[in-house]
Design a protein around this motif. Sequence first.
Motif, short mmCIF file in Angstrom:
data_model
loop_
_atom_site.label_atom_id
_atom_site.label_comp_id
_atom_site.label_asym_id
_atom_site.label_seq_id
_atom_site.Cartn_x
_atom_site.Cartn_y
_atom_site.Cartn_z
N VAL A 106 88.03 47.78 43.84
CA VAL A 106 88.28 46.94 45.01
C VAL A 106 87.01 46.88 45.84
N PHE A 107 86.86 45.81 46.62
CA PHE A 107 85.69 45.68 47.47
C PHE A 107 85.79 46.64 48.66
N ALA A 108 84.69 47.31 48.93
CA ALA A 108 84.61 48.18 50.09
C ALA A 108 84.20 47.37 51.31
N LYS A 109 84.64 47.82 52.47
CA LYS A 109 84.30 47.14 53.71
C LYS A 109 82.95 47.59 54.25
N SER A 110 82.45 48.69 53.74
CA SER A 110 81.15 49.19 54.18
C SER A 110 80.52 49.99 53.04
N ALA A 111 79.24 50.26 53.17
CA ALA A 111 78.52 50.99 52.12
C ALA A 111 79.01 52.42 51.99
N ASP A 112 79.39 53.04 53.09
CA ASP A 112 79.83 54.43 53.10
C ASP A 112 81.31 54.45 53.47
N PRO A 113 82.21 54.96 52.63
CA PRO A 113 81.96 55.83 51.48
C PRO A 113 82.24 55.15 50.14
N ALA A 114 81.66 53.96 49.89
CA ALA A 114 81.91 53.25 48.64
C ALA A 114 81.47 54.08 47.44
N ASP A 115 82.20 53.95 46.33
CA ASP A 115 81.90 54.72 45.12
C ASP A 115 80.76 54.11 44.32
N ILE A 116 80.65 52.77 44.35
CA ILE A 116 79.65 52.06 43.56
C ILE A 116 78.96 51.04 44.45
N HIS A 117 77.65 50.94 44.37
CA HIS A 117 76.86 49.94 45.09
C HIS A 117 76.18 49.02 44.08
N LEU A 118 75.95 47.76 44.48
CA LEU A 118 75.08 46.87 43.71
C LEU A 118 73.71 46.90 44.35
N GLU A 119 72.68 47.24 43.56
CA GLU A 119 71.34 47.43 44.08
C GLU A 119 70.31 46.70 43.23
N ILE A 120 69.18 46.34 43.85
CA ILE A 120 68.03 45.81 43.10
C ILE A 120 67.39 46.96 42.36
N ARG A 121 67.12 46.74 41.08
CA ARG A 121 66.51 47.78 40.23
C ARG A 121 65.39 47.14 39.43
N GLU A 122 64.24 47.01 40.01
CA GLU A 122 63.12 46.33 39.36
C GLU A 122 62.48 47.15 38.25
N ASN A 123 62.78 48.45 38.21
CA ASN A 123 62.12 49.31 37.23
C ASN A 123 62.90 49.47 35.94
N ILE A 124 63.87 48.60 35.70
CA ILE A 124 64.64 48.67 34.47
C ILE A 124 64.39 47.43 33.63
N ALA A 125 64.66 47.54 32.34
CA ALA A 125 64.51 46.39 31.45
C ALA A 125 65.61 45.36 31.74
N SER A 126 65.30 44.11 31.47
CA SER A 126 66.27 43.04 31.74
C SER A 126 67.57 43.28 30.98
N ASP A 127 67.46 43.81 29.76
CA ASP A 127 68.67 44.05 28.97
C ASP A 127 69.56 45.11 29.60
N ASP A 128 68.98 45.98 30.43
CA ASP A 128 69.76 47.03 31.08
C ASP A 128 70.28 46.62 32.44
N ALA A 129 69.88 45.46 32.92
CA ALA A 129 70.33 45.00 34.23
C ALA A 129 71.74 44.43 34.12
N ASP A 130 72.52 44.64 35.16
CA ASP A 130 73.85 44.05 35.20
C ASP A 130 73.79 42.59 35.61
N PHE A 131 72.77 42.23 36.40
CA PHE A 131 72.55 40.83 36.77
C PHE A 131 71.05 40.56 36.71
#
Length: 571
Positions: A95-120
Amino acid sequence: MILHKSFSPLIPNILLASLGLLLAGCSVLAQPNFAPTGRLNNTVEPPAVVELSATPFQPLPTATATPTPTSIQVWLPEWIPTGIASAVQLPAPFVFAKSADPADIHLEIRENIASDDADFSWVYALVAPFPTITDGISVDELQQIWSGTGDFSQQILLDESTLAVFSRVWGEPNLSKIRVANRDDLLEIAWSEKFTWAILPFEEIAPRWKVIRIGGLSPFDRGLDLSAYPLTVKFSWQGQTSTGQATVSDLRNAGIASTNRDESKLTRVLLTGVTALVRSTAERMETMGIDYPIGDVLPWLLDADFTHISNEVSFNDQCPPAIPVRLGTRFCSDPKYVELLEQIDVEIVELTGNHLVDYGREALSKTLEMYRDRDILTYGGGANLNAALQPLVIEHNGNRIAFLGCNRAGPPSDWATEDLPGSAPCDLELMASQIQNLLEEGILPIVTFQHYELDDTMPSRQAQQEMQKMAGAGAVIVSGSQAHFPHGFAFIGDSFVHYGLGNLFFDQMYTFNRREFLDRHIFYNGRYLGAEILTAELEDFARPRPMTDNERTRMLTTYFEVSGWQINDQD
């Protein structure tokens, strides 16, 4: 349905349990010990008491309710691109959290990963108003504009979300070069202010934008490696709690769309100008080889999903030998020249040309048969009037596109009749009705004209009015195929009008006739995104080549100015 009853083993268990209750805690008297027969035993022993140990009561097992899974909180930052936010449909128990804390999972920018490993892998474009000369810059130059460290005139517009994304990728920008504006206002601001470009998500590209290449790469490119394109931003789900870390793989496997640029939804159509394999062009083909005209522009012709040729001349077995100069303008081509069309992988031939029946309608019938034998599609003409007036509809990668064409210039002897082949005469009311019907079916119409020729940078007023009328009716592209002398442009809303592309393969070596446009049109996910304008110069009466940078600058400057546009990147 007959329901068969079945008895539960619970009932005997209950009876046994009840018996256990009666015995539990009770004393039972033993039977008297009688003397044998014939002997009187005067001593009576008191009855012995036997103590039986009680079995403790065992309650029956009861059903245990399965606990409802705890919701797993997922946090999307407020600056996440709208396209990602709308694509994320969370399956239970996420379910969507209303705030970052105490959400279990965040969507974050991850420039140091390969494109194949990115979720978006979210693709952005650097864009400028259509009348812009610059075709590309390096990624270093773009980042210098961003940071304000380079000597550049450009400023870049973006919305709040895009600013937040690239601030995390490149650092905080120099706000004298980077301006925030409402997403819906970017285009109008850029068109009204010189040296003003924008960065926006790929899905927001519109026809009045020009896409600027970065490091030679464009999101319009076929087979683009997203990991190499500088404006691809990678996002990844990241577990923040033990629950999130344990379940993040389930979220990654939930089937959420992972990119806003899916190659399987992209279609590229190349429209070209006049082809007439006659006179000096034919003579060069005879002496230098049939493929001589195509050598320098072959990559452009092969790059499209659909390459369009307006071949104005029919093939004829009795065609006279090719000579550089021929009195009059009665044309035909040797049937072996069809090999040139095969080598450039032509998918579509326009039949609005006014030389199709120069050597009789039988030659055109034979030409139509040659196209059919090679699976080359045709429109704008046909075996009879009804066939000539029919739209050609293609479907590719989910994009449905229609081609309609007509011959306004005539002569009437070139037009198809009820029983004879020829080009389609122009019936603009019929064409407007066809355009509306196609749009209602989700098909995007392209209209091409064989209009009256005019050796000038703009066509006749009548041609402009009629082409604009078809754009107003809903054609997403209107293109002039008649022009031996290239013409300028217009936008009617988001409909793109190019009044004349000039020649492709035809032997006119006069200064302005040598100039050529080839228009590469981009469709994505059922939308028309815009055009890439390619420019060429004819050499040796037969062989176009890509223009040099200086030649291209002069040509674009001329045609942007005659179109009445302010050139974005010129003082």
